[in-house]
Design a protein around this motif. Structure first.
Motif, PDB file in Angstrom:
ATOM      1  N   SER A   1       0.927  -1.008  -0.017  1.00 29.32           N
ATOM      2  CA  SER A   1       0.027  -0.275  -0.187  1.00 29.32           C
ATOM      3  C   SER A   1       0.380   0.814   0.036  1.00 29.32           C
ATOM      4  O   SER A   1       2.059   0.843  -0.061  1.00 29.32           O
ATOM      5  N   ALA A   2       0.048   2.333  -0.162  1.00 36.62           N
ATOM      6  CA  ALA A   2       0.656   4.081  -0.801  1.00 36.62           C
ATOM      7  C   ALA A   2       0.523   4.470   0.744  1.00 36.62           C
ATOM      8  O   ALA A   2      -1.161   4.342  -0.105  1.00 36.62           O
ATOM      9  N   VAL A   3       1.143   5.421   1.790  1.00 35.42           N
ATOM     10  CA  VAL A   3       0.218   5.979   2.504  1.00 35.42           C
ATOM     11  C   VAL A   3       0.851   7.689   1.571  1.00 35.42           C
ATOM     12  O   VAL A   3       1.666   7.865   1.013  1.00 35.42           O
ATOM     13  N   MET A   4      -0.546   8.472   1.220  1.00 36.16           N
ATOM     14  CA  MET A   4      -0.100   9.602   0.599  1.00 36.16           C
ATOM     15  C   MET A   4      -0.908  10.808   1.888  1.00 36.16           C
ATOM     16  O   MET A   4      -2.037  10.911   2.612  1.00 36.16           O
ATOM     17  N   GLY A   5      -0.731  11.525   1.514  1.00 32.92           N
ATOM     18  CA  GLY A   5      -0.096  13.050   2.481  1.00 32.92           C
ATOM     19  C   GLY A   5       1.057  14.062   2.677  1.00 32.92           C
ATOM     20  O   GLY A   5       2.097  13.048   2.747  1.00 32.92           O
ATOM     21  N   LEU A   6       0.861  15.283   2.502  1.00 34.44           N
ATOM     22  CA  LEU A   6       1.979  15.750   2.947  1.00 34.44           C
ATOM     23  C   LEU A   6       2.590  15.075   4.717  1.00 34.44           C
ATOM     24  O   LEU A   6       1.415  15.394   5.366  1.00 34.44           O
ATOM     25  N   SER A   7       3.834  15.129   4.984  1.00 40.38           N
ATOM     26  CA  SER A   7       3.806  14.963   5.902  1.00 40.38           C
ATOM     27  C   SER A   7       5.591  15.944   6.589  1.00 40.38           C
ATOM     28  O   SER A   7       6.166  15.773   5.588  1.00 40.38           O
ATOM     29  N   PRO A   8       5.513  16.184   7.570  1.00 42.04           N
ATOM     30  CA  PRO A   8       7.261  17.454   7.449  1.00 42.04           C
ATOM     31  C   PRO A   8       8.280  16.056   7.193  1.00 42.04           C
ATOM     32  O   PRO A   8       9.095  16.976   7.563  1.00 42.04           O
ATOM     33  N   ASN A   9       8.238  15.023   7.435  1.00 44.95           N
ATOM     34  CA  ASN A   9       8.874  13.738   7.569  1.00 44.95           C
ATOM     35  C   ASN A   9       9.547  13.796   6.461  1.00 44.95           C
ATOM     36  O   ASN A   9       8.870  13.081   4.799  1.00 44.95           O
ATOM     37  N   GLN A  10      10.478  14.317   6.059  1.00 46.81           N
ATOM     38  CA  GLN A  10      11.629  14.759   4.192  1.00 46.81           C
ATOM     39  C   GLN A  10      12.701  13.897   4.156  1.00 46.81           C
ATOM     40  O   GLN A  10      13.904  13.973   3.280  1.00 46.81           O
ATOM     41  N   SER A  11      12.735  12.757   5.457  1.00 44.79           N
ATOM     42  CA  SER A  11      14.623  11.697   5.090  1.00 44.79           C
ATOM     43  C   SER A  11      13.971  11.241   4.273  1.00 44.79           C
ATOM     44  O   SER A  11      15.240  10.763   3.586  1.00 44.79           O
ATOM     45  N   ILE A  35       1.241  -2.071  -8.008  1.00 52.72           N
ATOM     46  CA  ILE A  35      -0.295  -1.204  -8.723  1.00 52.72           C
ATOM     47  C   ILE A  35      -0.326  -1.286  -6.856  1.00 52.72           C
ATOM     48  O   ILE A  35       0.053  -1.933  -6.587  1.00 52.72           O
ATOM     49  N   LEU A  36      -0.370   0.065  -5.977  1.00 53.98           N
ATOM     50  CA  LEU A  36      -0.339   0.158  -4.853  1.00 53.98           C
ATOM     51  C   LEU A  36      -1.893   0.629  -4.433  1.00 53.98           C
ATOM     52  O   LEU A  36      -3.108   0.991  -5.074  1.00 53.98           O
ATOM     53  N   GLN A  37      -2.117   0.104  -3.221  1.00 53.72           N
ATOM     54  CA  GLN A  37      -3.614   0.121  -2.535  1.00 53.72           C
ATOM     55  C   GLN A  37      -3.151   1.594  -1.517  1.00 53.72           C
ATOM     56  O   GLN A  37      -3.184   1.527  -0.664  1.00 53.72           O
ATOM     57  N   PRO A  38      -3.364   2.987  -1.826  1.00 53.92           N
ATOM     58  CA  PRO A  38      -2.932   3.700  -1.211  1.00 53.92           C
ATOM     59  C   PRO A  38      -4.341   4.189   0.004  1.00 53.92           C
ATOM     60  O   PRO A  38      -5.520   3.879   0.195  1.00 53.92           O
ATOM     61  N   THR A  39      -3.853   4.593   1.117  1.00 51.89           N
ATOM     62  CA  THR A  39      -4.545   5.393   2.104  1.00 51.89           C
ATOM     63  C   THR A  39      -3.851   6.416   2.096  1.00 51.89           C
ATOM     64  O   THR A  39      -3.131   6.757   1.513  1.00 51.89           O
ATOM     65  N   TYR A  40      -4.683   8.032   2.688  1.00 51.37           N
ATOM     66  CA  TYR A  40      -4.554   9.206   2.893  1.00 51.37           C
ATOM     67  C   TYR A  40      -3.936   8.782   4.532  1.00 51.37           C
ATOM     68  O   TYR A  40      -4.733   8.496   5.477  1.00 51.37           O
ATOM     69  N   ILE A  41      -2.600  10.049   4.640  1.00 51.09           N
ATOM     70  CA  ILE A  41      -2.180   9.484   6.119  1.00 51.09           C
ATOM     71  C   ILE A  41      -2.911  10.171   6.666  1.00 51.09           C
ATOM     72  O   ILE A  41      -2.395   9.821   8.131  1.00 51.09           O
ATOM     73  N   GLY A  42      -4.213  11.421   6.905  1.00 50.44           N
ATOM     74  CA  GLY A  42      -4.893  11.458   8.042  1.00 50.44           C
ATOM     75  C   GLY A  42      -5.885  10.104   8.388  1.00 50.44           C
ATOM     76  O   GLY A  42      -6.200  10.264   9.319  1.00 50.44           O
ATOM     77  N   HIS A  43      -6.161   8.949   7.834  1.00 49.93           N
ATOM     78  CA  HIS A  43      -6.926   7.977   7.894  1.00 49.93           C
ATOM     79  C   HIS A  43      -6.687   7.273   9.283  1.00 49.93           C
ATOM     80  O   HIS A  43      -7.387   7.048   9.764  1.00 49.93           O
TER      81      HIS A  43
END
Length: 134
Positions: A1-11, A35-43
């Motif tokens: 899966s892929a976690v999507m969303g803006l994050s302060p972790n830029q490492s 093929i990824l199954q995304p979710t939003y970071i806020g979830h």
């Protein structure tokens, strides 16, 4: 899966970090085979809060949308809003998808709730990214 969303972790170079690079003028290619199954970071915080509020324990919850996409599709869907393009990179990487068992997830209210809503939310975050800087 892929976690999507803006994050302060830029490492590390997550998909959204790389998309930001393209928006800022960098060149990049995105995998068009896996093929990824995304979710939003806020979830993550939403689901934890709702589990506590509903007093639910010992549950396995598949936390992803029912819409499988590639990194290239994610990048293209976001970059369209910024009149930017990227190129596909076919790595041939295939990883089996999780079983599409979203029945448990239907008991929770997650915002955004669809892939297209996640893209819209990420575009909004990118447009307001100065608010997310720590």
């Amino acid at each position: 899966s892929a976690v999507m969303g803006l994050s302060p972790n830029q490492s590390n170079k997550k998909i959204i970090d790389r998309v930001l690079g393209v928006i800022n003028g960098e060149s990049d290619q995105f995998d068009n085979s896996w093929i990824l199954q995304p979710t939003y970071i806020g979830h993550f915080s939403q689901i934890i809060t709702q589990l506590i509020d509903k007093n639910l324990w010992n549950r396995t919850i598949n936390l992803f949308t029912d819409h499988g996409v590639t990194q290239y599709q994610i990048a293209t869907d976001i970059l369209t809003y910024f009149n930017k393009t990227t190129k596909p990179d076919f790595t041939g990487r295939t990883i089996p998808l999780f079983p599409n068992n979203l029945e448990e997830l239907k008991h929770f209210t997650l915002i955004p709730s669809t892939y297209s809503d996640i893209i819209t939310m990420i575009v909004k975050e990118i447009n307001n990214r100065n608010y997310y800087v720590i």
